[in-house]
Scaffold this active site. Structure first.
Site, PDB file in Angstrom:
ATOM      1  N   GLU A   1     -69.179 -17.978 -43.180  1.00  0.00           N
ATOM      2  CA  GLU A   1     -70.130 -17.550 -42.140  1.00  0.00           C
ATOM      3  C   GLU A   1     -71.502 -18.170 -42.373  1.00  0.00           C
ATOM      4  O   GLU A   1     -72.228 -18.453 -41.438  1.00  0.00           O
ATOM      5  CB  GLU A   1     -70.222 -16.033 -42.085  1.00  0.00           C
ATOM      6  CG  GLU A   1     -71.003 -15.567 -40.850  1.00  0.00           C
ATOM      7  CD  GLU A   1     -71.190 -14.070 -40.770  1.00  0.00           C
ATOM      8  OE1 GLU A   1     -70.859 -13.370 -41.734  1.00  0.00           O
ATOM      9  OE2 GLU A   1     -71.678 -13.607 -39.731  1.00  0.00           O
TER      10      GLU A   1
ATOM     11  N   ALA B   1     -78.532 -10.333 -41.287  1.00  0.00           N
ATOM     12  CA  ALA B   1     -78.688  -9.821 -42.654  1.00  0.00           C
ATOM     13  C   ALA B   1     -78.460 -10.901 -43.712  1.00  0.00           C
ATOM     14  O   ALA B   1     -78.387 -10.597 -44.901  1.00  0.00           O
ATOM     15  CB  ALA B   1     -77.731  -8.652 -42.881  1.00  0.00           C
TER      16      ALA B   1
ATOM     17  N   GLY C   1     -69.197   0.300 -32.135  1.00  0.00           N
ATOM     18  CA  GLY C   1     -70.044   1.285 -31.489  1.00  0.00           C
ATOM     19  C   GLY C   1     -71.485   1.224 -31.962  1.00  0.00           C
ATOM     20  O   GLY C   1     -72.324   1.998 -31.497  1.00  0.00           O
TER      21      GLY C   1
ATOM     22  N   ASP D   1     -66.276  -7.282 -38.999  1.00  0.00           N
ATOM     23  CA  ASP D   1     -67.455  -7.598 -39.817  1.00  0.00           C
ATOM     24  C   ASP D   1     -67.634  -6.524 -40.901  1.00  0.00           C
ATOM     25  O   ASP D   1     -68.746  -6.252 -41.353  1.00  0.00           O
ATOM     26  CB  ASP D   1     -68.711  -7.719 -38.952  1.00  0.00           C
ATOM     27  CG  ASP D   1     -69.807  -8.565 -39.604  1.00  0.00           C
ATOM     28  OD1 ASP D   1     -69.579  -9.108 -40.700  1.00  0.00           O
ATOM     29  OD2 ASP D   1     -70.903  -8.660 -39.019  1.00  0.00           O
TER      30      ASP D   1
END
Ligand SMILES: [Zn+2]
Length: 398
Positions: free
Chosen positions: A142, A153, A260, A285
């Site tokens: 990533e 982050a 969510g 994730d």
């Protein structure tokens, strides 16, 4: 748990009976599936064949889907992929299978060069089938070749351009399957070409790409978008941004984090309408605090705070998730009103196809890998089957 030792050379023939075959078009969907040698051998409707040479698993009317495939997941039960420990990867695989995941791509956050290389090599050691766990498909890198402007982050001080020496070492591990990259950065272009030429899936993510930049990235071989809306230039009606291009270009599959927390339910519905079941897929994730109590954790020298299902850095930045694909699927269906019979590909067939595995994984059909999940009426996982063996939740009997 399975009645057979994981080391058995030949998996047993297993008949899953009394299952609701949601992924197979039929007005009377109750049926059965027979698994043999790690593959789906037969799929049938109605009465179960009268055979006594097989083991049986009674699905009790549960919905049978292809096993979940998670292309973006960083950890669980206290472990992180970046720690570079093959045993930890196997422990994660054992946790994921309890949530219906039958295959996954361990995903690496931005780290320094030796840590990144060591973590990739650990994935190379752990790759493949895992006893009573989800199969490890390879690695998703990533970071670090992302944009500091959309770092999320990821540690800004470790984000960098691909240096030929480092990049060649990463590629030489042979374990990379998916690379998230900021395609608008000219210094990343040669590495994109190197990945594309090796069949590694290129994904735009943690990127400040404009609409025009993403069109150019598609020309360069990008086919995928990392967690759409998160870590990218958002939508504007005169500059559609990375997100607008992701939603409108049919050549791109879009990851969505349906925990969510990362994406508002209305935007989940927007992705569903724009991309449909063959162009969007759910990822978690998920990180090390998954399957652990809420509270304070540490990763890469920074503190993480887990509270009410959200993971944040001290400054409030969202840092991954603690929710698995099964929960994501429930959140997604509730947000969109989509029926499982229409939406099921987003957790299996579409991610399998995005990774180039669509001829082996992601369908309940003869010849496909015997990776299956059973969901009860509340869409809770009642059993998971990997490679023809019950890895979680049920007991096969003669
Ligand atoms: Zn990310």
């Amino acid at each position: 748990m399975t009645a057979h030792a994981p080391g058995d050379a030949v998996p047993p023939s297993l008949l899953v009976t009394n299952a609701r075959l949601v992924t197979v078009d039929d007005p009377a969907p109750t049926g059965w599936v027979r698994l043999e040698d790690g593959r789906i051998a037969e799929v049938g409707h109605g009465a179960t064949p009268d055979r006594d040479d097989v083991e049986r698993l009674d699905a009790s009317g549960a919905s049978l889907l292809p096993g979940f495939v998670d292309l973006h997941v960083h950890g669980a039960v206290g472990h992180d992929t970046i720690d570079g420990d093959p045993a930890a990867l196997h422990a994660m695989a054992g946790h994921y299978v309890r949530h219906g995941v039958t295959a996954f791509l361990p995903t690496l956050v931005t780290a320094d060069p030796p840590t990144t290389l060591a973590a990739l090599r650990a994935i190379g050691e752990a790759v493949g089938a895992v006893a009573d766990g989800a199969t490890i498909l390879g690695a998703h890198l990533e970071g670090p070749f992302i944009s500091t402007r959309r770092k999320g982050a990821h540690r800004e001080d470790l984000i960098r351009a691909p240096d030929p020496g480092e990049a060649e070492a990463l590629l030489a591990t042979g374990v990379l399957r998916l690379v998230t990259i900021a395609p608008e950065l000219p210094e990343n272009a040669w590495f994109m070409d190197a990945c594309r030429d090796r069949g590694i899936v290129l994904s735009a993510g943690h990127t400040d790409a404009t609409h025009a930049d993403l069109l150019a990235a598609v020309d360069r071989g990008a086919r995928h978008v990392t967690h759409v809306f998160n870590g990218m230039r958002g939508m504007h009606h005169r500059e559609p941004g990375t997100a607008g291009a992701a939603l409108t270009l049919d050549s791109l599959t879009c990851e969505v984090i349906a925990d969510g927390v990362h994406v508002h339910p209305a935007m989940l519905a927007l992705v569903w309408r724009a991309k449909g079941p063959d162009r969007m897929l759910l990822v978690t994730d998920a990180g090390k605090a998954t399957g652990m109590p809420e509270g304070r954790y540490e990763r890469g020298g920074r503190e993480l705070f887990v509270q009410e299902g959200a993971v944040r850095l001290a400054d409030g930045t969202i840092s991954g998730s603690v929710r698995m694909v099964d929960e994501g699927l429930r959140t997604f269906l509730a947000a969109t009103g989509a029926r499982l019979a229409d939406a099921w590909p987003v957790t299996s067939r579409t991610p399998a196809r995005a990774l180039g595995l669509g001829d082996r994984k992601g369908e309940v059909a003869p010849g496909y890998d015997a990776d299956l999940v059973l969901l009860d009426d509340s869409l809770e996982v009642s059993a998971t089957i990997v490679g023809g063996r019950v890895a979680h939740g049920g007991t096969a009997t003669r």
